[in-house]
Design a protein around this motif. Structure first.
Motif, PDB file in Angstrom:
ATOM      1  N   LYS A 161       2.720 -10.596   6.528  1.00 48.47           N
ATOM      2  CA  LYS A 161       2.305  -9.544   5.600  1.00 48.47           C
ATOM      3  C   LYS A 161       2.575  -8.162   6.175  1.00 48.47           C
ATOM      4  CE  LYS A 161      -1.048 -12.156   3.068  1.00 48.47           C
ATOM      5  NZ  LYS A 161      -1.755 -11.868   1.868  1.00 48.47           N
ATOM      6  N   ARG A 162       3.647  -8.023   6.904  1.00 51.15           N
ATOM      7  CA  ARG A 162       3.957  -6.749   7.558  1.00 51.15           C
ATOM      8  C   ARG A 162       4.845  -5.859   6.697  1.00 51.15           C
ATOM      9  NH1 ARG A 162       4.908  -6.839  13.611  1.00 51.15           N
ATOM     10  NH2 ARG A 162       3.147  -5.425  13.564  1.00 51.15           N
ATOM     11  N   ASP A 202      12.499  -9.082  -3.622  1.00 52.01           N
ATOM     12  CA  ASP A 202      12.885 -10.170  -2.713  1.00 52.01           C
ATOM     13  C   ASP A 202      13.719 -11.216  -3.449  1.00 52.01           C
ATOM     14  OD1 ASP A 202      11.471  -9.066  -0.585  1.00 52.01           O
ATOM     15  OD2 ASP A 202       9.802 -10.486  -0.710  1.00 52.01           O
ATOM     16  N   LEU A 203      13.235 -11.612  -4.626  1.00 52.53           N
ATOM     17  CA  LEU A 203      13.928 -12.645  -5.411  1.00 52.53           C
ATOM     18  C   LEU A 203      15.318 -12.199  -5.832  1.00 52.53           C
ATOM     19  CD1 LEU A 203      10.995 -13.930  -7.661  1.00 52.53           C
ATOM     20  CD2 LEU A 203      12.040 -15.079  -5.694  1.00 52.53           C
ATOM     21  N   GLN A 204      15.508 -10.902  -6.023  1.00 55.21           N
ATOM     22  CA  GLN A 204      16.813 -10.359  -6.392  1.00 55.21           C
ATOM     23  C   GLN A 204      17.713 -10.149  -5.178  1.00 55.21           C
ATOM     24  OE1 GLN A 204      16.526  -6.889  -9.002  1.00 55.21           O
ATOM     25  NE2 GLN A 204      14.484  -7.577  -9.578  1.00 55.21           N
ATOM     26  N   GLY A 205      17.163 -10.355  -3.988  1.00 59.96           N
ATOM     27  CA  GLY A 205      17.935 -10.170  -2.763  1.00 59.96           C
ATOM     28  C   GLY A 205      18.065  -8.719  -2.333  1.00 59.96           C
ATOM     29  N   LEU A 206      17.228  -7.841  -2.913  1.00 55.88           N
ATOM     30  CA  LEU A 206      17.309  -6.417  -2.593  1.00 55.88           C
ATOM     31  C   LEU A 206      16.453  -6.041  -1.394  1.00 55.88           C
ATOM     32  CD1 LEU A 206      17.167  -5.026  -6.238  1.00 55.88           C
ATOM     33  CD2 LEU A 206      19.183  -5.584  -4.857  1.00 55.88           C
ATOM     34  N   THR A 207      15.457  -6.866  -1.090  1.00 55.76           N
ATOM     35  CA  THR A 207      14.586  -6.667   0.072  1.00 55.76           C
ATOM     36  C   THR A 207      14.371  -8.005   0.748  1.00 55.76           C
ATOM     37  OG1 THR A 207      12.567  -6.992  -1.226  1.00 55.76           O
ATOM     38  CG2 THR A 207      13.352  -4.723  -0.985  1.00 55.76           C
ATOM     39  N   ARG A 208      13.805  -7.939   1.943  1.00 53.19           N
ATOM     40  CA  ARG A 208      13.425  -9.182   2.628  1.00 53.19           C
ATOM     41  C   ARG A 208      12.212  -8.885   3.507  1.00 53.19           C
ATOM     42  NH1 ARG A 208      18.341  -8.533   5.212  1.00 53.19           N
ATOM     43  NH2 ARG A 208      18.063  -7.257   7.051  1.00 53.19           N
ATOM     44  N   GLY A 209      11.367  -9.884   3.612  1.00 53.03           N
ATOM     45  CA  GLY A 209      10.217  -9.810   4.493  1.00 53.03           C
ATOM     46  C   GLY A 209      10.447 -10.696   5.691  1.00 53.03           C
ATOM     47  N   MET A 236       0.834  -1.201   0.000  1.00 53.89           N
ATOM     48  CA  MET A 236       0.000   0.000   0.000  1.00 53.89           C
ATOM     49  C   MET A 236       0.871   1.255   0.000  1.00 53.89           C
ATOM     50  SD  MET A 236      -2.908   1.352   2.654  1.00 53.89           S
ATOM     51  CE  MET A 236      -4.188   0.271   2.048  1.00 53.89           C
ATOM     52  N   ARG A 237       1.851   1.308   0.870  1.00 53.68           N
ATOM     53  CA  ARG A 237       2.758   2.468   0.918  1.00 53.68           C
ATOM     54  C   ARG A 237       3.549   2.596  -0.377  1.00 53.68           C
ATOM     55  NH1 ARG A 237       4.350   6.594   0.101  1.00 53.68           N
ATOM     56  NH2 ARG A 237       6.218   7.519   0.906  1.00 53.68           N
ATOM     57  N   LEU A 238       3.996   1.465  -0.912  1.00 50.82           N
ATOM     58  CA  LEU A 238       4.763   1.501  -2.145  1.00 50.82           C
ATOM     59  C   LEU A 238       3.906   1.974  -3.313  1.00 50.82           C
ATOM     60  CD1 LEU A 238       7.447   1.093  -3.495  1.00 50.82           C
ATOM     61  CD2 LEU A 238       6.844  -1.307  -3.834  1.00 50.82           C
TER      62      LEU A 238
END
Length: 95
Positions: free
Chosen positions: A64-65, A53-60, A27-29
């Motif tokens: 669903k936070r 996530d798949l590129q390793g640039l982010t992580r959860g 939502m924020r994005l």
């Protein structure tokens, strides 16, 4: 040294994630994409986050936070910002 649309979206997303105090969700994005002139829905923003996530640039954290930026994401953000700066300098030089 022009950045393409996907890189422009990465720049927005990674910038929001880097500036955030906590996890960022779709939502924020989606709101950030709208503010930057990219009309992407919340669902599309969520898919974009999964790609990061798949590129390793982010992580959860598995819930669903939202996501946080990784060191690789910060390095990619720096690279993209450098491309934009170089493009702006080149444009001024040509003028």
């Amino acid at each position: 040294m022009e950045i393409d649309r996907n890189e422009a979206l990465e720049l927005v997303a990674l910038g929001v994630l880097a500036d955030a105090d906590g996890p960022v969700g779709s939502m924020r994005l989606s709101e950030a994409f709208q503010e930057a002139g990219h009309g992407l829905s919340q669902a599309t923003a969520g898919r974009f986050l999964r790609q990061l996530d798949l590129q390793g640039l982010t992580r959860g954290d598995g819930t669903k936070r939202g996501r946080t930026i990784t060191r690789a994401g910060i390095a990619r953000l720096d690279d993209l910002r450098g491309k934009v700066t170089m493009r702006e300098k080149s444009s001024r030089l040509m003028d």
